[in-house]
Design an enzyme around this catalytic site. Structure first.
Site, PDB file in Angstrom:
ATOM      1  N   ARG A  28     -19.829 -22.730  42.707  1.00 52.04           N
ATOM      2  CA  ARG A  28     -18.587 -22.112  43.176  1.00 52.04           C
ATOM      3  C   ARG A  28     -18.894 -20.949  44.112  1.00 52.04           C
ATOM      4  O   ARG A  28     -19.820 -20.172  43.880  1.00 52.04           O
ATOM      5  CB  ARG A  28     -17.759 -21.603  41.999  1.00 52.04           C
ATOM      6  CG  ARG A  28     -17.189 -22.722  41.165  1.00 52.04           C
ATOM      7  CD  ARG A  28     -16.222 -22.188  40.101  1.00 52.04           C
ATOM      8  NE  ARG A  28     -15.875 -23.231  39.164  1.00 52.04           N
ATOM      9  CZ  ARG A  28     -14.903 -24.127  39.366  1.00 52.04           C
ATOM     10  NH1 ARG A  28     -14.178 -24.088  40.463  1.00 52.04           N
ATOM     11  NH2 ARG A  28     -14.660 -25.050  38.453  1.00 52.04           N
ATOM     12  N   ILE A  30     -18.458 -17.361  45.626  1.00 50.33           N
ATOM     13  CA  ILE A  30     -18.057 -16.104  44.983  1.00 50.33           C
ATOM     14  C   ILE A  30     -16.881 -15.443  45.696  1.00 50.33           C
ATOM     15  O   ILE A  30     -16.299 -14.495  45.184  1.00 50.33           O
ATOM     16  CB  ILE A  30     -19.233 -15.106  44.859  1.00 50.33           C
ATOM     17  CG1 ILE A  30     -19.774 -14.721  46.228  1.00 50.33           C
ATOM     18  CG2 ILE A  30     -20.328 -15.664  43.960  1.00 50.33           C
ATOM     19  CD1 ILE A  30     -20.734 -13.546  46.199  1.00 50.33           C
ATOM     20  N   ASN A  86     -20.749 -24.068  58.735  1.00 50.71           N
ATOM     21  CA  ASN A  86     -20.729 -23.011  59.735  1.00 50.71           C
ATOM     22  C   ASN A  86     -22.135 -22.913  60.321  1.00 50.71           C
ATOM     23  O   ASN A  86     -23.124 -23.109  59.616  1.00 50.71           O
ATOM     24  CB  ASN A  86     -20.351 -21.665  59.105  1.00 50.71           C
ATOM     25  CG  ASN A  86     -18.936 -21.672  58.551  1.00 50.71           C
ATOM     26  OD1 ASN A  86     -18.057 -22.333  59.079  1.00 50.71           O
ATOM     27  ND2 ASN A  86     -18.719 -20.936  57.478  1.00 50.71           N
ATOM     28  N   VAL A  95     -25.141 -16.838  55.511  1.00 47.23           N
ATOM     29  CA  VAL A  95     -26.382 -17.119  54.787  1.00 47.23           C
ATOM     30  C   VAL A  95     -27.093 -18.224  55.562  1.00 47.23           C
ATOM     31  O   VAL A  95     -26.534 -19.296  55.793  1.00 47.23           O
ATOM     32  CB  VAL A  95     -26.115 -17.567  53.326  1.00 47.23           C
ATOM     33  CG1 VAL A  95     -27.424 -17.926  52.633  1.00 47.23           C
ATOM     34  CG2 VAL A  95     -25.373 -16.476  52.558  1.00 47.23           C
ATOM     35  N   HIS A  99     -25.205 -24.954  54.289  1.00 51.76           N
ATOM     36  CA  HIS A  99     -24.349 -25.156  53.131  1.00 51.76           C
ATOM     37  C   HIS A  99     -23.022 -25.747  53.587  1.00 51.76           C
ATOM     38  O   HIS A  99     -22.489 -25.374  54.626  1.00 51.76           O
ATOM     39  CB  HIS A  99     -24.145 -23.864  52.335  1.00 51.76           C
ATOM     40  CG  HIS A  99     -23.723 -22.680  53.135  1.00 51.76           C
ATOM     41  ND1 HIS A  99     -24.583 -22.000  53.972  1.00 51.76           N
ATOM     42  CD2 HIS A  99     -22.536 -22.037  53.219  1.00 51.76           C
ATOM     43  CE1 HIS A  99     -23.945 -20.985  54.535  1.00 51.76           C
ATOM     44  NE2 HIS A  99     -22.679 -20.994  54.098  1.00 51.76           N
ATOM     45  N   HIS A 101     -19.221 -26.150  52.791  1.00 53.13           N
ATOM     46  CA  HIS A 101     -18.087 -25.630  52.029  1.00 53.13           C
ATOM     47  C   HIS A 101     -17.191 -26.799  51.649  1.00 53.13           C
ATOM     48  O   HIS A 101     -16.876 -27.644  52.494  1.00 53.13           O
ATOM     49  CB  HIS A 101     -17.270 -24.644  52.876  1.00 53.13           C
ATOM     50  CG  HIS A 101     -17.982 -23.389  53.208  1.00 53.13           C
ATOM     51  ND1 HIS A 101     -17.812 -22.227  52.495  1.00 53.13           N
ATOM     52  CD2 HIS A 101     -18.867 -23.099  54.197  1.00 53.13           C
ATOM     53  CE1 HIS A 101     -18.552 -21.272  53.028  1.00 53.13           C
ATOM     54  NE2 HIS A 101     -19.211 -21.782  54.060  1.00 53.13           N
TER      55      HIS A 101
END
Length: 121
Positions: A28, A30, A86, A95, A99, A101
């Site tokens: 999840r 944050i 992204n 970061v 990743h 989303h």
């Protein structure tokens, strides 16, 4: 390596992990931007989507498959959801470990970031 997501994968930093296997970890976000907001990350460190090599293509496809499985498990695969990668600063990446989303649980508008339309490029 001083990568936040690598530390989550290695168990050095706690996260609300929803799924994990030998290739990916899902946890999840944050700072959720929807009722359901998780990140699908590869266990292998790849800084940006610009750094995806030919041998990573199957892994990136697998990340999308896992996102679809999680959406189904969470009950919003039929009503719809959004997936987003992204890339770099202007793309909103904070970061530098790729990743995906996964956002769901509400209708999504377009464009996703209305306020950025007022900013000159």
């Amino acid at each position: 390596m001083d990568c936040l997501f690598c530390k989550i994968v290695d168990g050095e930093i706690p996260a609300d992990i929803l799924y994990q296997d030998d290739r990916v970890t899902v946890f999840r976000d944050i700072n959720p931007q929807a009722p359901f907001h998780a990140l699908v990350i590869p266990k292998r460190h790849i800084p940006t989507i610009n750094d995806i090599a030919d041998e990573d293509c199957e892994l990136v496809g697998y990340m999308l498959k896992v996102a679809g499985d999680i959406a189904k498990e969470q009950g919003f695969s039929e009503t719809g959801y959004r997936t987003v990668f992204n890339c770099n600063t202007h793309g909103g990446q904070t970061v530098y470990h790729i990743h995906l989303h996964l956002l769901g649980g509400k209708p999504m508008g377009w464009p996703p970031y209305q306020d950025t339309l007022k900013t000159p490029v």
